[in-house]
Design a protein around this motif. Structure first.
Motif, PDB file in Angstrom:
ATOM      1  N   VAL A 177       0.818  -1.198   0.000  1.00  0.00           N
ATOM      2  CA  VAL A 177       0.000   0.000   0.000  1.00  0.00           C
ATOM      3  C   VAL A 177       0.860   1.258   0.000  1.00  0.00           C
ATOM      4  O   VAL A 177       0.661   2.175  -0.823  1.00  0.00           O
ATOM      5  N   GLN A 178       1.834   1.326   0.907  1.00  0.00           N
ATOM      6  CA  GLN A 178       2.636   2.536   1.035  1.00  0.00           C
ATOM      7  C   GLN A 178       3.744   2.627  -0.030  1.00  0.00           C
ATOM      8  O   GLN A 178       3.826   3.599  -0.764  1.00  0.00           O
ATOM      9  N   LEU A 179       4.596   1.596  -0.099  1.00  0.00           N
ATOM     10  CA  LEU A 179       5.739   1.651  -1.022  1.00  0.00           C
ATOM     11  C   LEU A 179       5.405   1.138  -2.423  1.00  0.00           C
ATOM     12  O   LEU A 179       6.137   1.454  -3.373  1.00  0.00           O
ATOM     13  N   ARG A 180       4.370   0.331  -2.548  1.00  0.00           N
ATOM     14  CA  ARG A 180       3.953  -0.238  -3.842  1.00  0.00           C
ATOM     15  C   ARG A 180       5.081  -1.029  -4.510  1.00  0.00           C
ATOM     16  O   ARG A 180       5.243  -1.002  -5.731  1.00  0.00           O
ATOM     17  N   TRP A 181       5.863  -1.747  -3.711  1.00  0.00           N
ATOM     18  CA  TRP A 181       6.966  -2.555  -4.247  1.00  0.00           C
ATOM     19  C   TRP A 181       6.512  -3.964  -4.615  1.00  0.00           C
ATOM     20  O   TRP A 181       7.019  -4.547  -5.574  1.00  0.00           O
ATOM     21  N   LEU A 182       5.591  -4.505  -3.833  1.00  0.00           N
ATOM     22  CA  LEU A 182       5.206  -5.901  -3.987  1.00  0.00           C
ATOM     23  C   LEU A 182       3.687  -6.033  -4.019  1.00  0.00           C
ATOM     24  O   LEU A 182       2.980  -5.202  -3.427  1.00  0.00           O
ATOM     25  N   PRO A 183       3.161  -7.052  -4.699  1.00  0.00           N
ATOM     26  CA  PRO A 183       1.701  -7.232  -4.748  1.00  0.00           C
ATOM     27  C   PRO A 183       1.144  -7.658  -3.400  1.00  0.00           C
ATOM     28  O   PRO A 183       1.806  -8.358  -2.626  1.00  0.00           O
ATOM     29  N   ALA A 184      -0.087  -7.239  -3.134  1.00  0.00           N
ATOM     30  CA  ALA A 184      -0.724  -7.579  -1.860  1.00  0.00           C
ATOM     31  C   ALA A 184      -1.226  -9.009  -1.839  1.00  0.00           C
ATOM     32  O   ALA A 184      -1.326  -9.629  -0.777  1.00  0.00           O
ATOM     33  N   THR A 185      -1.564  -9.544  -3.002  1.00  0.00           N
ATOM     34  CA  THR A 185      -2.002 -10.934  -3.101  1.00  0.00           C
ATOM     35  C   THR A 185      -1.011 -11.697  -3.959  1.00  0.00           C
ATOM     36  O   THR A 185      -0.363 -11.128  -4.837  1.00  0.00           O
ATOM     37  N   SER A 186      -0.897 -12.999  -3.694  1.00  0.00           N
ATOM     38  CA  SER A 186       0.113 -13.794  -4.389  1.00  0.00           C
ATOM     39  C   SER A 186      -0.472 -14.684  -5.468  1.00  0.00           C
ATOM     40  O   SER A 186       0.266 -15.392  -6.150  1.00  0.00           O
ATOM     41  N   ALA A 191       6.897 -14.879  -8.892  1.00  0.00           N
ATOM     42  CA  ALA A 191       7.861 -14.903  -7.787  1.00  0.00           C
ATOM     43  C   ALA A 191       7.675 -13.727  -6.843  1.00  0.00           C
ATOM     44  O   ALA A 191       7.887 -13.844  -5.634  1.00  0.00           O
ATOM     45  N   ALA A 192       7.292 -12.562  -7.382  1.00  0.00           N
ATOM     46  CA  ALA A 192       7.105 -11.390  -6.522  1.00  0.00           C
ATOM     47  C   ALA A 192       6.003 -11.619  -5.495  1.00  0.00           C
ATOM     48  O   ALA A 192       6.073 -11.104  -4.371  1.00  0.00           O
ATOM     49  N   GLY A 193       4.994 -12.411  -5.866  1.00  0.00           N
ATOM     50  CA  GLY A 193       3.915 -12.686  -4.937  1.00  0.00           C
ATOM     51  C   GLY A 193       4.292 -13.619  -3.809  1.00  0.00           C
ATOM     52  O   GLY A 193       3.534 -13.755  -2.842  1.00  0.00           O
TER      53      GLY A 193
END
Length: 327
Positions: A177-186, A191-193
């Motif tokens: 939410v804040q940094l928007r680096w990684l997805p919230a759901t996988s 791999a990022a999830g």
């Protein structure tokens, strides 16, 4: 004259007998544990409020008539006494049949095969990361002074006490939410999830493993073999990496079986928080709708995986610590 082969022959036979006895004990224990898990799960799931027929007919709001409900009970053997249902369930297990899902109308074996790889991937990566973090804390604590050891102890206690659902939510808020680096759901995010779910499972486990490894590392650094290595001119880095690290890892290896079981149970929460498909999420959904075959299948598979991992950790213990081979 007695030859070396004549002396070594009886010793090799004795070692083989010990290994065979050890293997038989583990196999017998595994069979008993699986039977106990199957039996306990079969009767406990019946204590959950609700009627499993609802799962067969599409839910409690299906407006099915009493005649339809009775036909469903007869078709799936739910009208028979509970002991008879239990014996029929054990008979199916002996033939490798886990039954059919009440809700999905699909073989439980197929459902488990679709989700097992996802949960195992999550658990294996989390266990590996937890080991790396725990060993890093142990080495850092051993190389530092009392302040480093105190800070390491605080970090271990805090991380071990953090609940999975709280940590997962915090990581989503921070990195998604804040940094928007990684997805919230996988789900379907590659791999990022995996990053946030793996961190959520690994950090609390690293706290538990780090506590036992740090104490073992501190004892090893003051042991006679460490003093002897220093006397031979070995640096502190060499003593910690070449000698003390193996002894520090022994408690962690012994706890790896328990740790993997903890990870699979934690996957129920983590897979739900991150909307990740897997055994944990399937188990939660099955419990909510009383899909008995799926619940029993997931519990049995998790127990079997736990037994296998415990056996592998016992073998690793015997490889790393020669003293255990004499038992």
């Amino acid at each position: 004259m007695t030859t070396v082969d004549q002396i070594a022959g009886p010793n090799r036979r004795f070692e083989g007998t010990k290994v065979a006895r050890w293997a038989l004990k583990r196999i017998a224990g595994a069979v008993f544990v699986l039977w106990a898990v199957a039996t306990l799960s079969f009767f406990v799931i019946r204590l959950i409020p609700g009627d499993p027929v609802d799962a067969l007919l599409g839910g409690a709001d299906s407006n099915a008539t009493e005649q339809m409900r009775q036909q469903a009970r007869e078709a799936y053997g739910l009208d028979r006494p509970l002991p008879v249902q239990y014996l029929a369930y054990l008979d199916k297990l002996l033939h490798g049949d886990l039954g059919q899902s009440y809700q999905l109308k699909q073989s439980v074996t197929e459902i488990l095969s679709d989700h097992l790889a996802s949960t195992l991937t999550l658990a294996v990566l989390a266990l590996a990361l937890a080991w790396i973090l725990a060993l890093g804390l142990a080495l850092w604590s051993a190389r530092g002074g009392w302040g480093t050891a105190a800070l390491s102890s605080i970090l271990e206690i805090v991380s071990a006490a953090v609940p999975h659902f709280w940590l997962g939510t915090l990581l989503i808020v921070l990195f998604s939410v804040q940094l928007r680096w990684l997805p919230a759901t996988s789900g379907g995010s590659g791999a990022a999830g995996l990053v946030l779910p793996v961190l959520t499972l690994a950090i609390p486990l690293a706290g538990f493993l780090g506590q036992v490894m740090r104490e073992s590392m501190a004892d090893a650094m003051q042991s006679p073999f460490a003093l002897s290595a220093r006397a031979r001119g070995e640096s502190e880095t060499g003593v910690s990496l070449r000698h003390a690290l193996r002894h520090a890892a022994l408690p962690g290896i012994g706890l790896s079986g328990w740790a993997f079981g903890s990870l699979t149970s934690g996957a129920v929460v983590v897979e739900t928080v991150f909307a990740r498909p897997g055994l944990g999420r399937s188990l939660l959904q099955a419990v909510l709708v009383r899909d008995v075959p799926v619940v029993l299948g997931v519990v049995l598979v998790v127990a079997a995986v736990y037994i296998i991992v415990t056996l592998l950790s016992d073998l690793a213990d015997r490889v790393v610590d020669p003293r255990l081979r004499a038992t």
